[in-house]
Design a protein around this motif. Sequence first.
Motif, mmCIF file in Angstrom:
data_model
loop_
_atom_site.group_PDB
_atom_site.id
_atom_site.type_symbol
_atom_site.label_atom_id
_atom_site.label_comp_id
_atom_site.label_asym_id
_atom_site.label_seq_id
_atom_site.Cartn_x
_atom_site.Cartn_y
_atom_site.Cartn_z
ATOM 1 N N HIS A 70 0.813 -1.220 0.000
ATOM 2 C CA HIS A 70 0.000 0.000 0.000
ATOM 3 C C HIS A 70 0.848 1.273 0.000
ATOM 4 O O HIS A 70 1.949 1.295 0.563
ATOM 5 N N PRO A 71 0.329 2.346 -0.594
ATOM 6 C CA PRO A 71 1.107 3.582 -0.720
ATOM 7 C C PRO A 71 1.614 4.147 0.604
ATOM 8 O O PRO A 71 2.695 4.736 0.646
ATOM 9 N N HIS A 72 0.843 3.977 1.681
ATOM 10 C CA HIS A 72 1.216 4.621 2.940
ATOM 11 C C HIS A 72 1.756 3.635 3.974
ATOM 12 O O HIS A 72 1.961 3.998 5.129
ATOM 13 N N ASP A 73 2.000 2.412 3.564
ATOM 14 C CA ASP A 73 2.656 1.437 4.439
ATOM 15 C C ASP A 73 4.129 1.828 4.578
ATOM 16 O O ASP A 73 4.780 2.150 3.584
ATOM 17 N N PRO A 74 4.693 1.822 5.782
ATOM 18 C CA PRO A 74 6.126 2.131 5.924
ATOM 19 C C PRO A 74 7.022 1.262 5.038
ATOM 20 O O PRO A 74 8.096 1.694 4.612
ATOM 21 N N LEU A 75 6.562 0.057 4.743
ATOM 22 C CA LEU A 75 7.321 -0.824 3.862
ATOM 23 C C LEU A 75 7.475 -0.213 2.469
ATOM 24 O O LEU A 75 8.506 -0.413 1.809
ATOM 25 N N ARG A 76 6.470 0.533 2.042
ATOM 26 C CA ARG A 76 6.531 1.154 0.715
ATOM 27 C C ARG A 76 7.713 2.115 0.623
ATOM 28 O O ARG A 76 8.466 2.099 -0.358
ATOM 29 N N ALA A 77 7.894 2.955 1.628
ATOM 30 C CA ALA A 77 9.018 3.902 1.612
ATOM 31 C C ALA A 77 10.353 3.161 1.602
ATOM 32 O O ALA A 77 11.299 3.569 0.907
ATOM 33 N N ALA A 78 10.430 2.069 2.357
ATOM 34 C CA ALA A 78 11.670 1.291 2.398
ATOM 35 C C ALA A 78 11.976 0.662 1.044
ATOM 36 O O ALA A 78 13.134 0.598 0.620
ATOM 37 N N LEU A 79 10.947 0.199 0.350
ATOM 38 C CA LEU A 79 11.141 -0.397 -0.966
ATOM 39 C C LEU A 79 11.579 0.645 -1.991
ATOM 40 O O LEU A 79 12.381 0.359 -2.889
ATOM 41 N N THR A 80 11.073 1.868 -1.854
ATOM 42 C CA THR A 80 11.498 2.945 -2.749
ATOM 43 C C THR A 80 12.962 3.291 -2.508
ATOM 44 O O THR A 80 13.738 3.492 -3.450
ATOM 45 N N ASP A 81 13.366 3.350 -1.244
ATOM 46 C CA ASP A 81 14.781 3.564 -0.934
ATOM 47 C C ASP A 81 15.639 2.449 -1.537
ATOM 48 O O ASP A 81 16.725 2.693 -2.078
ATOM 49 N N GLU A 82 15.145 1.229 -1.446
ATOM 50 C CA GLU A 82 15.890 0.098 -1.982
ATOM 51 C C GLU A 82 16.007 0.182 -3.508
ATOM 52 O O GLU A 82 17.016 -0.255 -4.082
ATOM 53 N N ALA A 83 15.000 0.756 -4.163
ATOM 54 C CA ALA A 83 15.063 0.929 -5.621
ATOM 55 C C ALA A 83 16.227 1.843 -5.996
ATOM 56 O O ALA A 83 16.913 1.623 -7.011
ATOM 57 N N VAL A 84 16.450 2.888 -5.191
ATOM 58 C CA VAL A 84 17.583 3.791 -5.442
ATOM 59 C C VAL A 84 18.898 3.030 -5.322
ATOM 60 O O VAL A 84 19.766 3.099 -6.209
ATOM 61 N N ALA A 85 19.044 2.284 -4.247
ATOM 62 C CA ALA A 85 20.266 1.509 -4.035
ATOM 63 C C ALA A 85 20.462 0.476 -5.142
ATOM 64 O O ALA A 85 21.587 0.244 -5.610
ATOM 65 N N THR A 86 19.366 -0.140 -5.561
ATOM 66 C CA THR A 86 19.446 -1.151 -6.615
ATOM 67 C C THR A 86 19.907 -0.536 -7.930
ATOM 68 O O THR A 86 20.774 -1.091 -8.621
ATOM 69 N N ALA A 87 19.325 0.621 -8.296
ATOM 70 C CA ALA A 87 19.732 1.277 -9.542
ATOM 71 C C ALA A 87 21.221 1.604 -9.527
ATOM 72 O O ALA A 87 21.927 1.411 -10.530
ATOM 73 N N LEU A 88 21.717 2.061 -8.391
ATOM 74 C CA LEU A 88 23.136 2.400 -8.294
ATOM 75 C C LEU A 88 24.025 1.159 -8.397
ATOM 76 O O LEU A 88 25.146 1.227 -8.898
#
Length: 607
Positions: free
Chosen positions: A251-269
């Motif tokens: 879900h958009p407002h689940d704290p897990l969502r923010a963590a997954l977005t942060d992980e997307a940044v790390a993954t792209a790098l």
Amino acid sequence: MNPLHPSLAEVTARIRERSRPTRNAYLARVDALRQRPRGADRMGCANVAHAFAAMPGDDKLRIVAEKAPHIGIVTAYNDMLSAHQPYETYPAQIRATAHRLGATAQVAGGVPAMCDGVTQGYPGMELSLFSRDTIAMGTAIALSHDVFDAVLLLGICDKIVPGLLIGALHFGHLPCVFVPAGPMGSGLSNSDKAKVREQAAQGLVGRGELLKAEQAAYHSAGTCTFYGTANSNQMLLEAMGLHVPGAAFVHPHDPLRAALTDEAVATALSLRAGQRDLPIGHLVDERSIANAMVALLATGGSTNHLIHWVAVARAAGILIDWNDFSELSAVVPLLARVYPNGSADVNQFQAAGGPAFVLRELMQAGLMHTDAHAVAAGGMERYGEVPALEGEQLRWSELPAQSGDASVLRGVADPFSPTGGLALLQGNLGRAVIKVSAVPADRQVIEAPARVFDSQEGLHQAFKAGELDRDVVVVVRFQGPQANGMPELHKLTPPLAVLQGKGYRVALVTDGRMSGASGKVPAAIHLSPEALAGGALGKVRDGDLIRLDAQAGTLQALVPSAEWDARVPAERSPAMADEAGHGLGRELFAGLRRNVNSAEEGACTWL
């Protein structure tokens, strides 16, 4: 793990061989671009100054002097789409995360994003399919600044994900990660919503009650909860390894969502040259395309992807067709029942095990290429795991062996059907597709007289007049890509469902599209060649006996051969042609209508 299924191996090998010249040429272009120096070192000083003029001074120093990696963000944010509204805050989060990781990030550009739910049944829908290639072009414009080391793609809905992916593949030298935002919470159930729509079509409830039901179904930020094109996109991105594993339906407002977005940044790098070095042009190959096809079939996903993923594959130099889908459908079991293929929504699907369960089952059965590339370190097997937050740490774990709800999700050993959710139909009318997973078994063969319409408005008028209260195959023609942009005809579902509910044997045959949310009424769609291009659909006359047999894979006008061959296809009226080409922006898409190829070829406008 079982060995690779022989049918999957055969289809993949055929795709690889068929695509060899175009794929090799594509990879040669990708690899040539990969050899260049990074943008800030390669470009002229004025170009570099313009590129980073609005960035903080320390970011300029990082990029130019310290040679820090620079991420480009391509966003489909607007707050017209509930699914994309959460993206409003993502660039700030991505920049902050990039800073923590020693990198920088910049919004390279935004792309348009249409809500088909808003335009459904109205002229705006005639721009919908072509918005995919417009989004691809917008992605290209954003990335043409050519100063990026990696890319994050922010998009979810129907044409947006295919458009972003097509655009990104034309910059195949860059590593790319898709960043989803998740579904809205469950509201009024999809089946209850459909009942109110059918009541409204019969005049049993008024506008006020219908609006109340619709607003109870579509009520907050996030993706619509039925398993249509938007949520099928998310399933396919997981199957192609283009998401952080398990990111699709949080879900958009689940704290897990923010963590997954942060992980997307790390993954792209982590995918840059000098790291794992996996640009999207190499990641997306015939194995990942086959994996996407299998995942679509196993979940009864949107028919729109029999157009969109042909185009996506073509953007990577890979050639697929509906025969490939059909052969895979014969061996891929149906593992999910999510509306319109069942009563559950995507939140219930996620709770039962979601994409991770499906992908794990398919991989263990040898029905996916486990050796395909993925953005996640560890490869495709990571996509059979589920993410969770343990304190502030993001971790993945294995799912239980059994589905959390066998009415929604099942394993390969006990599927809902031994074959996939989509089927190819062929006959003297041409080639079409049908979503069989949503159609009751006793409705998969329909033989009835035709009633021919040149517009969906004509069908609605005939329904209201009681002219369709009988067994009937409704033919709606001049709805193909060249004619009017191939709009979805989802508003035909309520009246046809009403007729089917009365006990009549009803089917739809059209060269147009249906929404990914359409179900239960058998519909032969995407018929190619389309009527405007001289397709056989233009030969059908009122009263002709039409047979649609989803089980045998046939679509036939039961007209004597000599008579059929002698018929001259109907022509579109000048008034209809004028209407399809003018008003509400349609003039601007005239070049796309002239240049578009067939639905089976991906309805591509750039070839």
